[in-house]
Design a protein around this motif. Structure first.
Motif, mmCIF file in Angstrom:
data_model
loop_
_atom_site.group_PDB
_atom_site.id
_atom_site.type_symbol
_atom_site.label_atom_id
_atom_site.label_comp_id
_atom_site.label_asym_id
_atom_site.label_seq_id
_atom_site.Cartn_x
_atom_site.Cartn_y
_atom_site.Cartn_z
ATOM 1 N N ASN A 1 0.882 -1.169 0.000
ATOM 2 C CA ASN A 1 0.000 0.000 0.000
ATOM 3 C C ASN A 1 0.921 1.221 0.000
ATOM 4 O OD1 ASN A 1 -1.896 1.994 0.406
ATOM 5 N ND2 ASN A 1 -2.741 1.129 2.283
ATOM 6 N N VAL A 2 1.185 1.752 -1.187
ATOM 7 C CA VAL A 2 2.214 2.780 -1.352
ATOM 8 C C VAL A 2 1.855 4.018 -0.534
ATOM 9 C CG1 VAL A 2 3.424 4.250 -2.993
ATOM 10 C CG2 VAL A 2 2.758 1.916 -3.649
ATOM 11 N N GLY A 3 2.743 4.391 0.368
ATOM 12 C CA GLY A 3 2.519 5.563 1.203
ATOM 13 C C GLY A 3 1.429 5.376 2.236
ATOM 14 N N ASN A 4 0.866 4.166 2.312
ATOM 15 C CA ASN A 4 -0.244 3.866 3.233
ATOM 16 C C ASN A 4 -1.400 4.835 3.041
ATOM 17 O OD1 ASN A 4 -1.357 2.214 5.261
ATOM 18 N ND2 ASN A 4 -0.842 3.699 6.846
ATOM 19 N N THR B 1 -4.365 4.610 -2.125
ATOM 20 C CA THR B 1 -4.576 5.127 -3.481
ATOM 21 C C THR B 1 -3.850 4.292 -4.528
ATOM 22 O OG1 THR B 1 -2.690 6.644 -3.219
ATOM 23 C CG2 THR B 1 -4.881 7.498 -2.677
ATOM 24 N N ASN B 2 -2.779 3.621 -4.142
ATOM 25 C CA ASN B 2 -1.980 2.840 -5.086
ATOM 26 C C ASN B 2 -1.477 1.581 -4.386
ATOM 27 O OD1 ASN B 2 -0.352 1.878 -7.127
ATOM 28 N ND2 ASN B 2 1.304 3.346 -6.769
ATOM 29 N N PHE B 3 -1.876 0.422 -4.939
ATOM 30 C CA PHE B 3 -1.406 -0.858 -4.396
ATOM 31 C C PHE B 3 -0.464 -1.485 -5.420
ATOM 32 C CE2 PHE B 3 -5.139 0.139 -2.030
ATOM 33 C CZ PHE B 3 -4.894 -0.364 -0.754
ATOM 34 N N ARG B 4 0.813 -1.552 -5.045
ATOM 35 C CA ARG B 4 1.856 -2.044 -5.956
ATOM 36 C C ARG B 4 2.057 -3.540 -5.722
ATOM 37 N NH1 ARG B 4 6.594 1.783 -5.874
ATOM 38 N NH2 ARG B 4 5.112 2.903 -7.218
ATOM 39 N N ILE B 5 1.803 -4.304 -6.798
ATOM 40 C CA ILE B 5 1.970 -5.758 -6.742
ATOM 41 C C ILE B 5 3.272 -6.095 -7.460
ATOM 42 C CG2 ILE B 5 0.934 -7.981 -7.265
ATOM 43 C CD1 ILE B 5 -1.761 -6.574 -7.437
ATOM 44 N N THR B 6 4.174 -6.778 -6.741
ATOM 45 C CA THR B 6 5.500 -7.099 -7.271
ATOM 46 C C THR B 6 5.749 -8.592 -7.163
ATOM 47 O OG1 THR B 6 6.345 -4.934 -6.558
ATOM 48 C CG2 THR B 6 7.974 -6.637 -7.088
ATOM 49 N N THR B 7 6.202 -9.203 -8.255
ATOM 50 C CA THR B 7 6.585 -10.618 -8.265
ATOM 51 C C THR B 7 8.066 -10.717 -8.592
ATOM 52 O OG1 THR B 7 4.372 -11.329 -8.944
ATOM 53 C CG2 THR B 7 6.172 -12.881 -9.293
ATOM 54 N N ASP C 1 1.029 -1.154 -10.753
ATOM 55 C CA ASP C 1 0.441 -0.223 -9.790
ATOM 56 C C ASP C 1 -1.062 -0.236 -10.011
ATOM 57 O OD1 ASP C 1 2.762 0.592 -8.513
ATOM 58 O OD2 ASP C 1 3.188 2.133 -10.005
ATOM 59 N N TYR C 2 -1.801 -0.730 -9.014
ATOM 60 C CA TYR C 2 -3.252 -0.835 -9.143
ATOM 61 C C TYR C 2 -3.886 0.372 -8.466
ATOM 62 C CZ TYR C 2 -7.857 -2.946 -9.468
ATOM 63 O OH TYR C 2 -9.168 -3.201 -9.789
ATOM 64 N N THR C 3 -4.473 1.259 -9.280
ATOM 65 C CA THR C 3 -5.025 2.514 -8.758
ATOM 66 C C THR C 3 -6.510 2.695 -9.089
ATOM 67 O OG1 THR C 3 -4.340 3.697 -10.766
ATOM 68 C CG2 THR C 3 -2.786 3.673 -8.926
ATOM 69 N N THR C 4 -7.051 1.823 -9.958
ATOM 70 C CA THR C 4 -8.451 1.983 -10.366
ATOM 71 C C THR C 4 -9.354 1.240 -9.393
ATOM 72 O OG1 THR C 4 -8.158 0.114 -11.882
ATOM 73 C CG2 THR C 4 -7.908 2.339 -12.776
ATOM 74 N N LEU C 5 -9.497 1.800 -8.201
ATOM 75 C CA LEU C 5 -10.292 1.167 -7.160
ATOM 76 C C LEU C 5 -11.773 1.413 -7.412
ATOM 77 C CD1 LEU C 5 -8.072 2.375 -4.191
ATOM 78 C CD2 LEU C 5 -8.030 0.126 -5.263
ATOM 79 N N SER C 6 -12.589 0.411 -7.101
ATOM 80 C CA SER C 6 -14.025 0.513 -7.326
ATOM 81 C C SER C 6 -14.830 0.547 -6.039
ATOM 82 C CB SER C 6 -14.511 -0.648 -8.193
ATOM 83 O OG SER C 6 -14.216 -1.884 -7.559
ATOM 84 N N THR D 1 -16.038 11.698 -0.417
ATOM 85 C CA THR D 1 -15.216 11.218 -1.522
ATOM 86 C C THR D 1 -13.756 11.322 -1.108
ATOM 87 O OG1 THR D 1 -16.840 12.010 -3.138
ATOM 88 C CG2 THR D 1 -14.629 11.499 -3.949
ATOM 89 N N GLY D 2 -13.091 10.168 -1.049
ATOM 90 C CA GLY D 2 -11.687 10.144 -0.637
ATOM 91 C C GLY D 2 -10.758 10.556 -1.767
ATOM 92 N N GLY D 3 -9.481 10.684 -1.424
ATOM 93 C CA GLY D 3 -8.483 11.015 -2.430
ATOM 94 C C GLY D 3 -8.318 9.935 -3.475
ATOM 95 N N ASN D 4 -8.807 8.722 -3.191
ATOM 96 C CA ASN D 4 -8.742 7.631 -4.161
ATOM 97 C C ASN D 4 -9.988 7.551 -5.036
ATOM 98 O OD1 ASN D 4 -10.600 6.695 -2.311
ATOM 99 N ND2 ASN D 4 -9.286 5.094 -1.481
#
Length: 347
Positions: free
Chosen positions: A32-35, A38-44, A85-90, A202-205
């Motif tokens: 959870n980038v920066g906690n 707004t952006n969840f970075r998935i790394t393999t 970087d997953y940022t398109t939250l629903s 409405t949040g920043g995300n």
């Protein structure tokens, strides 16, 4: 390496197949980038990357409403790492993320299933500064806990049972971090009764969360009316409303005046004159009416949209003169007497 499997039936090869065992391992992490939600970075990260490995893709969806928001995203490779970087939250809540390795023969290998959580903002709602005379109250949104921050807060308010008077307010941020709106019954067609409200943050995300607020009861707003007999002679009464602004933008104000005796047989509609700070005034000349006693004053305003609003009412008194009558100096011989009117009390 590559393994070959051959199947023989009675000495005759019936089928041949192969598979590859890779001396590889992978580790997939979600940050959870920066906690800030707004952006969840998935790394393999892949140790001993197979030459046959061409791509890693991620299937991501929220648990709310199943896979209606499922998205397939190709990872971006850098050395032995693939990431998105997953940022398109629903929605808020739990998300699933499945990682797949695609080989050069078109096959796909599930590397693992993972989850991450998007927290839902929380806040408190309070009502402050309720002013029955002005017909207003403040809605205060406080103790906000939102990792992504606050983009906006909207507050729809309506009078119960009158859904057509719903009005959406935009809350304004205060220096102490709270958000505030001032509700005026002028925005709700001056309806009296129990008022309800919801809040939408409405949040920043970009995610919107709803929470219902407390209720409050508003009485019918009344104009602040002054009636003065400036010189104490009860000839002319000055009529004034000092808080007309609470009723909205008024293009015209009229004072309906009549004496109680015999109903409205002497009713007069007197146009008001606009003054400063939302005041309107007029004058009732008593010689234009018919009776002593109690007088009614009703005030009506014409809004700029063409509608008329009842602003309030009051009364005033016009005292009836009193006097005594005596006979003096009766003269039988002259055939005269005096009638004396005394102790006259007439303002």
């Amino acid at each position: 390496g590559k393994y070959i499997v051959e199947t023989y039936v009675d000495g005759t090869m019936y089928h041949s197949d192969s598979c590859i065992l890779y001396d590889s391992s992978q580790e997939t992490t979600i940050e959870n980038v920066g906690n800030t939600d707004t952006n969840f970075r998935i790394t393999t990260r892949v140790a001993n990357v197979p030459a046959e490995l061409t791509q890693i893709k991620y299937a991501v969806w929220s648990k709310v409403n199943g896979q209606d928001d499922l998205r397939w995203i190709e990872g971006s490779r850098s050395g032995d790492e693939w990431k998105i970087d997953y940022t398109t939250l629903s929605s808020s809540g739990l998300y699933n993320a499945h990682a797949y390795a695609y080989m050069n023969d078109g096959s796909a290998i599930l590397l693992g299933g993972y989850t991450f959580e998007v927290s839902e903002p929380t806040w408190d709602i309070e009502i402050e500064n309720q002013d029955e005379e002005a017909g207003t109250f403040d809605v205060v949104i406080k103790n906000i806990d939102s990792k992504s921050g606050v983009s906006r807060i909207q507050v729809p308010v309506w009078c119960e049972g009158v859904s057509k008077d719903v009005y959406w307010y935009e809350a304004q941020r205060q220096t102490d971090g709270t958000y505030r709106v001032t509700v005026s019954i002028a925005n709700h067609k001056y309806h009296a009764g129990e008022y309800k409200m919801d809040t939408y943050l409405t949040g920043g995300n970009g995610l919107v969360v709803q929470k219902s607020g407390p209720r409050t009861t508003m009485k019918p707003v009344q104009a602040a009316i002054e009636v003065r007999d400036p010189d104490g002679t009860e000839r002319k009464y000055q009529l004034k409303v000092t808080n007309a602004g609470v009723f909205g933008n008024l293009g015209k104000v009229q004072f309906a005046v009549w004496s109680v005796e015999n109903g409205q047989d002497d009713i007069k509609w007197i146009n008001g004159t606009a003054g400063g700070n939302g005041s309107w005034s007029s004058e009732a000349v008593i010689s234009q009416f018919k009776s002593y006693g109690t007088y009614n004053v009703h005030i009506y305003g014409n809004l700029n949209d063409g509608s008329q609003v009842f602003m309030g009412n009051t009364t005033f008194e016009v005292s009836e003169p009193t006097w005594d009558i005596e006979i003096e100096n009766q003269d039988e011989e002259a055939g005269t007497f005096d009638v004396v009117i005394k102790n006259i009390d007439s303002k």
